[in-house]
Scaffold this motif. Sequence first.
Motif, mmCIF file in Angstrom:
data_model
loop_
_atom_site.group_PDB
_atom_site.id
_atom_site.type_symbol
_atom_site.label_atom_id
_atom_site.label_comp_id
_atom_site.label_asym_id
_atom_site.label_seq_id
_atom_site.Cartn_x
_atom_site.Cartn_y
_atom_site.Cartn_z
ATOM 1 N N VAL A 502 -6.004 -16.049 -4.982
ATOM 2 C CA VAL A 502 -5.432 -15.079 -5.805
ATOM 3 C C VAL A 502 -3.993 -14.872 -5.632
ATOM 4 C CG1 VAL A 502 -7.468 -13.956 -6.299
ATOM 5 C CG2 VAL A 502 -5.936 -13.395 -4.498
ATOM 6 N N ARG A 510 4.439 -10.927 -8.867
ATOM 7 C CA ARG A 510 3.535 -12.051 -8.131
ATOM 8 C C ARG A 510 4.476 -12.476 -6.899
ATOM 9 N NH1 ARG A 510 1.378 -16.063 -12.807
ATOM 10 N NH2 ARG A 510 3.406 -15.302 -13.572
ATOM 11 N N GLU A 578 -6.377 -1.238 -8.380
ATOM 12 C CA GLU A 578 -6.257 -2.747 -8.455
ATOM 13 C C GLU A 578 -7.230 -3.253 -9.179
ATOM 14 O OE1 GLU A 578 -7.090 -5.472 -4.558
ATOM 15 O OE2 GLU A 578 -4.823 -4.895 -4.929
ATOM 16 N N TRP A 579 -8.499 -2.949 -9.121
ATOM 17 C CA TRP A 579 -9.613 -3.558 -9.862
ATOM 18 C C TRP A 579 -9.503 -3.177 -11.616
ATOM 19 C CZ3 TRP A 579 -14.380 -2.556 -6.361
ATOM 20 C CH2 TRP A 579 -14.583 -3.613 -5.402
ATOM 21 N N TRP A 582 -6.861 -5.545 -12.752
ATOM 22 C CA TRP A 582 -7.473 -6.798 -12.752
ATOM 23 C C TRP A 582 -8.505 -6.968 -13.902
ATOM 24 C CZ3 TRP A 582 -7.794 -9.645 -7.430
ATOM 25 C CH2 TRP A 582 -6.225 -9.700 -6.767
ATOM 26 N N PHE A 587 -4.317 -9.071 -17.357
ATOM 27 C CA PHE A 587 -4.936 -9.846 -16.030
ATOM 28 C C PHE A 587 -6.122 -10.721 -16.067
ATOM 29 C CE2 PHE A 587 -1.788 -6.827 -14.061
ATOM 30 C CZ PHE A 587 -1.560 -7.393 -12.882
ATOM 31 N N PHE A 589 -8.515 -11.145 -14.248
ATOM 32 C CA PHE A 589 -8.885 -11.568 -12.932
ATOM 33 C C PHE A 589 -10.358 -11.389 -12.857
ATOM 34 C CE2 PHE A 589 -4.613 -11.641 -10.818
ATOM 35 C CZ PHE A 589 -4.119 -12.783 -11.968
ATOM 36 N N TYR A 667 -15.337 -12.782 -10.585
ATOM 37 C CA TYR A 667 -13.861 -13.098 -10.645
ATOM 38 C C TYR A 667 -13.741 -14.411 -11.673
ATOM 39 C CZ TYR A 667 -12.344 -10.293 -6.947
ATOM 40 O OH TYR A 667 -12.165 -8.935 -6.183
ATOM 41 N N ILE A 672 -7.536 -16.852 -12.842
ATOM 42 C CA ILE A 672 -6.541 -16.622 -11.730
ATOM 43 C C ILE A 672 -5.980 -17.890 -11.440
ATOM 44 C CG2 ILE A 672 -7.027 -16.286 -9.078
ATOM 45 C CD1 ILE A 672 -9.471 -14.705 -9.758
ATOM 46 N N SER A 675 -2.688 -18.176 -13.407
ATOM 47 C CA SER A 675 -1.676 -17.255 -12.811
ATOM 48 C C SER A 675 -0.909 -17.565 -11.685
ATOM 49 C CB SER A 675 -2.332 -15.818 -12.796
ATOM 50 O OG SER A 675 -3.161 -15.748 -11.546
#
Length: 695
Positions: A502, A510, A578-579, A582, A587, A589, A667, A672, A675
């Motif tokens: 990731v 990033r 974060e979750w 994402w 995102f 992800f 996931y 991912i 990215s």
Amino acid sequence: MESMLSTFMPPSSSSAAVLSTQNPNLSPFTPHNHLQILHHPFWYPLSSSLTKRLPVTCCALQQPNMAAPAKEAKLWGGRFEEGVTDAVERFTESISFDKKLYKQDINGSRAHASMLAKQGLMSSSDRDSIVEGLDQIEEQIERGEFVWRTDREDVHMNIEATLTDLIGEPAKKLHTARSRNDQVSTDFRLWCRDAIDAILSHIKQLQVALLRLAKKNIGVIIPGYTHLQKAEPVLLQHHLLAYVEQLEFDARRLLDCRVRLNFCPLGACALAGTGLPIDRFMTSDALGFTAPMRNSMDAVSDRDFILELLSGNAIMGLHLSWLGEEWGLWASEESGFSMEVVSGKSARLVGDLVTLQILCKGLPLTYNRDLQEDKEPVFDSVETIIGMLKLSADFAQNVTYNQDKIQKALPSGYSDPSLVVDRDSILKCLDKIEEQVEVGQFLGTQNEEPAKNIHTTRSQNGQVPTDFHLWCYDAIDTIVSHIKHLQVAMVRLAKKNTGVIVPGYTHLQRAQPVLLQHHLLAYVEQLERDAERLLDCTARLNIMKNSMEAVVSDHAFVLEFLSANSITAIHLSRLGEEWVLWASEEFGFITPSDSVSTGSSIMPQKKNPDPMELVRGKSARVVGDLVKLQLAHHHGLQVDKEPVTDSVKTIIGMLEVSAEFAQNITYSQDRIQKSLPAGHLDATTLADYLVHKAS
């Protein structure tokens, strides 16, 4: 990509060896065996065939842009076509306050340069030039001759740029295999370690001053108070020793914090380590750390050690405010003023803690510039608590008890002190306590094991812990169980996604890619320390000696308990943030299952990660419960139950739903993969490599 499989742990050791380097005095809450397995890949050197396909990642210093007009080019500014505006420069500088870290920064650079030379990454002559240059800079700073420049932003860049001015090219090699992210974390840990040592010294001085004050007034009997009303008379010695014991517990909290912070971040670089063959154990040993930190993302991002330090300072400040308020009440109007200031400054310590809690809430991994703001509250808290301790000790050395006035205040019907007091025995006891305080063994040694069955433990004066203590013990056991459950869920999630790479993030941008396992294990590490804090909290109450301290111990104990909960809540808020990010469409992800999502009444296509949004939000509630408790005082101790029960209920709910979420997300490897920056190894090849190395 080599940075992800780098020498963040030395290749010559085993994963078991890493765990064995941890301080044996830490809490018995041990990592799970599968945690060792998932850390294992970071111990292997890259095979020559794989190395050829991986770009070497190096944190080498960028050459300054010589074409930049007027202003000196930033050390990071090689790709930038123009400099920052004056307003941005003024707003983002930190040299006005972080120059206090200069000594730690210079010591860290000396250790880093020596390690680079030993590993063949720098010549010995370059190392010697760097060390000599750093010595000159340190002397200039201590003589007050060093010019701190705001255009060089912070203490690190000021020292490094000045070193370049002094010795030229060799200075530019100092940034090899190092980033400001691991550098500042190392410097700040070293500074906090020194600060704790200084605070402990001042605690001991105040304890000794209180003991000597007690010895000067042997046999004096004073009214005891509850609800600010006169109650049973007590010996003045017993009264003063209650504060000595509180201070001992304050010292224990700081010592526990010192143990947890004493692990070295150097080598983590920006967030993912380095592919260069560094020796992290060498720098760790040189700087007096117990061992290198195990997870690079945890190393550069987490600030729980300063949250714990400021929590300890705030609790101690409240203890000193009690002493200050008492002496202010008992003293004359003329002499009571200085201790009123001690009482008032406790609010400043609470404010510093709350500032830091708000700062850290919801920050996703890894380093974010918000963390620049962590220095001033810590500097202020340490300076304030040392000032409070010094003034309290001075006051204790210069106070005289008016025995005639005290005698008249006692209720009638009590014996003359001379008839009931064995002065020689009391003096002998106080002498022994002073000796114990001097060697740090007033409440027993630091290494003693906590009682195995807290519920049947009695303190040395035979008192049974209160019902509330027993309730809190049960609550802590439950919380630790939920922490373990979440850790297991995170580890299993990592195992389900072996080999997934990731993007790593700093400043929400990033950066270097990392293994998803490494990313998730950063949270597992944080949760491990959270459990240790709670277990330390329960162990502390088993060694109480003073009955007056026991009566008010609920307050300090639950303050420590709720402080630990608030740190756990802040960690969970970061995971939640974060979750939530994402799971967003931008995102993409992760995809949460329907069982842990909610929908929209007007947009049926939406799937909202509401549970983790609430985890992020409810962390504020846990911090609020702590603040409520800090404001409770005297009869306010009756209202300590509601904040505690709410904090426990909330943190258990946060842990429970986080574990549920971890068990019900998927996931998206395609999303991912798209990215990731070009030129990095794909997840399948990396997973194949790891499987072959582990077999």
